[in-house]
Design a protein around this motif. Structure first.
Motif, PDB file in Angstrom:
ATOM      1  N   ASP A 256       0.817  -1.223   0.000  1.00 18.77           N
ATOM      2  CA  ASP A 256       0.000   0.000   0.000  1.00 18.77           C
ATOM      3  C   ASP A 256       0.848   1.270   0.000  1.00 18.77           C
ATOM      4  OD1 ASP A 256      -2.454  -1.377  -0.020  1.00 18.77           O
ATOM      5  OD2 ASP A 256      -2.397  -1.622   2.153  1.00 18.77           O
ATOM      6  N   ALA A 257       2.036   1.192  -0.576  1.00 18.92           N
ATOM      7  CA  ALA A 257       2.859   2.385  -0.763  1.00 18.92           C
ATOM      8  C   ALA A 257       2.429   3.053  -2.058  1.00 18.92           C
ATOM      9  CB  ALA A 257       4.342   2.019  -0.824  1.00 18.92           C
ATOM     10  N   ASP A 258       2.485   4.383  -2.103  1.00 18.76           N
ATOM     11  CA  ASP A 258       1.997   5.054  -3.310  1.00 18.76           C
ATOM     12  C   ASP A 258       3.090   5.738  -4.116  1.00 18.76           C
ATOM     13  OD1 ASP A 258       2.573   7.195  -1.678  1.00 18.76           O
ATOM     14  OD2 ASP A 258       0.516   7.948  -1.574  1.00 18.76           O
ATOM     15  N   ARG A 259       4.358   5.477  -3.764  1.00 16.99           N
ATOM     16  CA  ARG A 259       5.461   6.045  -4.536  1.00 16.99           C
ATOM     17  C   ARG A 259       6.558   5.005  -4.739  1.00 16.99           C
ATOM     18  NH1 ARG A 259       3.250   9.813  -1.366  1.00 16.99           N
ATOM     19  NH2 ARG A 259       3.074  11.991  -2.044  1.00 16.99           N
ATOM     20  N   VAL A 260       7.131   4.989  -5.928  1.00 21.25           N
ATOM     21  CA  VAL A 260       8.326   4.184  -6.209  1.00 21.25           C
ATOM     22  C   VAL A 260       9.395   5.135  -6.713  1.00 21.25           C
ATOM     23  CG1 VAL A 260       9.345   2.439  -7.718  1.00 21.25           C
ATOM     24  CG2 VAL A 260       7.097   2.034  -6.682  1.00 21.25           C
ATOM     25  N   ILE A 261      10.548   5.110  -6.060  1.00 15.87           N
ATOM     26  CA  ILE A 261      11.665   5.980  -6.417  1.00 15.87           C
ATOM     27  C   ILE A 261      12.566   5.242  -7.399  1.00 15.87           C
ATOM     28  CG2 ILE A 261      13.478   7.467  -5.535  1.00 15.87           C
ATOM     29  CD1 ILE A 261      10.663   7.974  -4.316  1.00 15.87           C
ATOM     30  N   VAL A 262      12.957   5.915  -8.479  1.00 11.46           N
ATOM     31  CA  VAL A 262      13.766   5.252  -9.503  1.00 11.46           C
ATOM     32  C   VAL A 262      14.918   6.150  -9.929  1.00 11.46           C
ATOM     33  CG1 VAL A 262      12.231   6.076 -11.336  1.00 11.46           C
ATOM     34  CG2 VAL A 262      13.715   4.119 -11.775  1.00 11.46           C
ATOM     35  N   HIS A 263      16.088   5.541 -10.143  1.00 14.05           N
ATOM     36  CA  HIS A 263      17.223   6.236 -10.747  1.00 14.05           C
ATOM     37  C   HIS A 263      17.107   6.124 -12.259  1.00 14.05           C
ATOM     38  CE1 HIS A 263      20.275   5.992  -7.162  1.00 14.05           C
ATOM     39  NE2 HIS A 263      19.107   6.520  -6.810  1.00 14.05           N
ATOM     40  N   PRO A 264      17.199   7.228 -12.991  1.00 13.55           N
ATOM     41  CA  PRO A 264      17.130   7.141 -14.454  1.00 13.55           C
ATOM     42  C   PRO A 264      18.384   6.552 -15.085  1.00 13.55           C
ATOM     43  CG  PRO A 264      17.528   9.405 -13.781  1.00 13.55           C
ATOM     44  CD  PRO A 264      17.264   8.624 -12.526  1.00 13.55           C
ATOM     45  N   SER A 265      19.467   6.456 -14.318  1.00 15.18           N
ATOM     46  CA  SER A 265      20.692   5.821 -14.788  1.00 15.18           C
ATOM     47  C   SER A 265      21.505   5.416 -13.573  1.00 15.18           C
ATOM     48  CB  SER A 265      21.519   6.762 -15.674  1.00 15.18           C
ATOM     49  OG  SER A 265      22.124   7.785 -14.884  1.00 15.18           O
ATOM     50  N   ASP A 266      22.520   4.590 -13.798  1.00 11.57           N
ATOM     51  CA  ASP A 266      23.382   4.185 -12.687  1.00 11.57           C
ATOM     52  C   ASP A 266      24.828   3.996 -13.101  1.00 11.57           C
ATOM     53  OD1 ASP A 266      22.005   3.932 -10.087  1.00 11.57           O
ATOM     54  OD2 ASP A 266      20.634   2.695 -11.223  1.00 11.57           O
ATOM     55  N   THR A 267      25.165   4.473 -14.301  1.00  5.70           N
ATOM     56  CA  THR A 267      26.555   4.497 -14.732  1.00  5.70           C
ATOM     57  C   THR A 267      26.839   5.893 -15.267  1.00  5.70           C
ATOM     58  OG1 THR A 267      25.823   3.533 -16.840  1.00  5.70           O
ATOM     59  CG2 THR A 267      26.817   2.044 -15.229  1.00  5.70           C
ATOM     60  N   LEU A 268      28.094   6.286 -15.215  1.00  3.75           N
ATOM     61  CA  LEU A 268      28.464   7.628 -15.642  1.00  3.75           C
ATOM     62  C   LEU A 268      28.129   7.846 -17.110  1.00  3.75           C
ATOM     63  CD1 LEU A 268      31.891   7.986 -13.807  1.00  3.75           C
ATOM     64  CD2 LEU A 268      29.769   9.183 -13.261  1.00  3.75           C
ATOM     65  N   ALA A 269      27.731   9.062 -17.440  1.00  2.00           N
ATOM     66  CA  ALA A 269      27.368   9.404 -18.809  1.00  2.00           C
ATOM     67  C   ALA A 269      28.552   9.214 -19.744  1.00  2.00           C
ATOM     68  CB  ALA A 269      26.870  10.848 -18.877  1.00  2.00           C
ATOM     69  N   ASP A 270      28.266   8.887 -21.006  1.00  2.00           N
ATOM     70  CA  ASP A 270      29.319   8.659 -21.991  1.00  2.00           C
ATOM     71  C   ASP A 270      28.858   9.190 -23.339  1.00  2.00           C
ATOM     72  OD1 ASP A 270      27.468   6.786 -22.885  1.00  2.00           O
ATOM     73  OD2 ASP A 270      28.473   5.132 -21.875  1.00  2.00           O
TER      74      ASP A 270
ATOM     75  N   CYS B   5       2.014   1.997 -13.389  1.00  2.00           N
ATOM     76  CA  CYS B   5       1.825   2.761 -12.156  1.00  2.00           C
ATOM     77  C   CYS B   5       0.451   3.409 -12.111  1.00  2.00           C
ATOM     78  CB  CYS B   5       2.905   3.834 -12.028  1.00  2.00           C
ATOM     79  SG  CYS B   5       4.528   3.195 -11.582  1.00  2.00           S
ATOM     80  N   GLU B   6       0.023   3.950 -13.232  1.00  2.00           N
ATOM     81  CA  GLU B   6      -1.280   4.615 -13.289  1.00  2.00           C
ATOM     82  C   GLU B   6      -2.396   3.634 -12.961  1.00  2.00           C
ATOM     83  OE1 GLU B   6      -3.670   7.684 -16.231  1.00  2.00           O
ATOM     84  OE2 GLU B   6      -2.204   6.290 -17.084  1.00  2.00           O
ATOM     85  N   GLU B   7      -2.277   2.403 -13.460  1.00  2.00           N
ATOM     86  CA  GLU B   7      -3.294   1.383 -13.192  1.00  2.00           C
ATOM     87  C   GLU B   7      -3.317   0.997 -11.716  1.00  2.00           C
ATOM     88  OE1 GLU B   7      -2.101  -1.717 -15.798  1.00  2.00           O
ATOM     89  OE2 GLU B   7      -2.999  -0.805 -17.598  1.00  2.00           O
ATOM     90  N   SER B   8      -2.160   1.108 -11.038  1.00  2.00           N
ATOM     91  CA  SER B   8      -2.053   0.715  -9.636  1.00  2.00           C
ATOM     92  C   SER B   8      -2.223   1.876  -8.673  1.00  2.00           C
ATOM     93  CB  SER B   8      -0.680   0.054  -9.395  1.00  2.00           C
ATOM     94  OG  SER B   8      -0.469  -1.033 -10.259  1.00  2.00           O
ATOM     95  N   GLY B   9      -2.335   3.091  -9.198  1.00  2.00           N
ATOM     96  CA  GLY B   9      -2.438   4.251  -8.318  1.00  2.00           C
ATOM     97  C   GLY B   9      -1.125   4.619  -7.666  1.00  2.00           C
ATOM     98  N   ILE B  10      -0.027   4.241  -8.289  1.00  2.00           N
ATOM     99  CA  ILE B  10       1.313   4.507  -7.765  1.00  2.00           C
ATOM    100  C   ILE B  10       1.977   5.584  -8.611  1.00  2.00           C
ATOM    101  CG2 ILE B  10       3.632   3.508  -7.485  1.00  2.00           C
ATOM    102  CD1 ILE B  10       2.191   0.833  -6.852  1.00  2.00           C
ATOM    103  N   ILE B  11       2.748   6.443  -7.971  1.00  2.00           N
ATOM    104  CA  ILE B  11       3.494   7.478  -8.694  1.00  2.00           C
ATOM    105  C   ILE B  11       4.958   7.059  -8.791  1.00  2.00           C
ATOM    106  CG2 ILE B  11       4.214   9.894  -8.714  1.00  2.00           C
ATOM    107  CD1 ILE B  11       1.725  10.545  -7.103  1.00  2.00           C
ATOM    108  N   LEU B  12       5.501   7.122  -9.982  1.00  2.00           N
ATOM    109  CA  LEU B  12       6.910   6.842 -10.218  1.00  2.00           C
ATOM    110  C   LEU B  12       7.675   8.156 -10.078  1.00  2.00           C
ATOM    111  CD1 LEU B  12       8.675   4.413 -11.110  1.00  2.00           C
ATOM    112  CD2 LEU B  12       8.419   5.233 -13.455  1.00  2.00           C
ATOM    113  N   ALA B  13       8.583   8.217  -9.121  1.00  2.00           N
ATOM    114  CA  ALA B  13       9.317   9.453  -8.834  1.00  2.00           C
ATOM    115  C   ALA B  13      10.761   9.326  -9.290  1.00  2.00           C
ATOM    116  CB  ALA B  13       9.257   9.774  -7.343  1.00  2.00           C
TER     117      ALA B  13
END
Length: 271
Positions: free
Chosen positions: A108-122, A143-151
């Motif tokens: 029942d959490a309404d947010r998921v935190i995500v990194h858009p990358s995890d290696t140095l830019a090239d 996420c929209e179907e589950s009522g969760i926000i992707l941050a």
């Protein structure tokens, strides 16, 4: 102001044991992280989100303690990079994000935190933007179907998703009701333009990771123990009109309970 804490307690090796201790110190909500260590300490058996019995035990413990899961942080690291041009690494990142959305739904959490990358830019950064943005667009539908926000979390310098322009580019074409920003104060401070980052990202933020540093590297110090002007941040927060939640992504100062740390944090904000 409710303050969210990491689902971690010093010296405790299992999540289900940490939750009651956190509750005793006034914690009402936590952010759970899966598949990576917190604050440099790795407990291999801390929490297995794939184990049905352990998951049910956690849910029961949360209910009995009165603590709720506010957000789930998706797994990250160079082997789980959703922007990677290497299919195996990319797919591991996507799988970890999917598992995080499923876990958030179960808890029942309404947010998921995500990194858009995890290696140095090239030199392949344009291709990586496309890959990361494609994943975010696909996950936004789920996420929209589950009522969760992707941050989407702004990252330290050198990573895709560090600048405000990159964050907005990654969000382009996504549903603003399903994809937003996790404003990371410590990462923004490393840019040398903290106020500009705050002004740009706070209006789109649904979560804020609070920690401090001296501007040289990512230290995850407690607010007030680095170089961030916290009263200035508090003013920017109010002016932005955001209602983003506040999560202390750091350990409490030595020998302080979380309830005492909350008061110290409010003092750092100038309240």
């Amino acid at each position: 102001m409710e303050i969210i804490c990491p689902a971690w307690y010093p010296g405790v090796e299992r999540l289900v044991e940490a939750i009651p201790l956190l509750a005793d110190q006034g914690v009402t909500a936590v952010e759970i992280c899966i598949d990576y260590p917190r604050f440099g300490i790795r407990y291999p058996d801390y929490f297995d989100h794939r184990d049905a019995f352990e998951l049910q035990t956690l849910i029961s413990t949360l209910h009995s303690s009165g603590v709720r899961v506010h957000s789930v942080h998706a797994p990250f690291g160079p082997n789980r990079d959703i922007s990677s041009q290497y299919d195996e690494v990319h797919e591991r990142g996507v799988d970890g994000l999917l598992e995080s959305i499923e876990l958030a739904n179960l808890l029942d959490a309404d947010r998921v935190i995500v990194h858009p990358s995890d290696t140095l830019a090239d030199n392949g950064s344009n291709r990586r933007v496309e890959r990361s943005r494609g994943v975010l667009r696909e996950m936004a539908v789920i996420c929209e179907e589950s009522g969760i926000i992707l941050a989407i979390e702004n990252l330290p310098p050198g990573y895709l998703g560090h600048t405000t322009d990159e964050i907005f580019e990654l969000m382009d074409g996504t549903d603003p009701g399903a994809v937003a920003v996790c404003f990371d104060c410590g990462h923004a401070n490393l840019s040398g333009h903290f106020k500009e980052f705050a002004d740009a990202l706070l209006p789109r933020a649904v979560s804020i990771h609070m920690h401090d540093n001296d501007g040289t590297h990512d230290q995850h110090r407690f607010p007030g123990e680095g170089g961030i002007d916290w009263p200035q941040f508090a003013a920017a927060y109010r002016e932005s009109g955001t209602d983003a939640s506040v999560m202390l992504e750091c350990a409490p100062p030595c020998n302080l309970t979380w309830s005492e740390a909350f008061q110290r944090f409010r003092t750092a904000l100038g309240e």
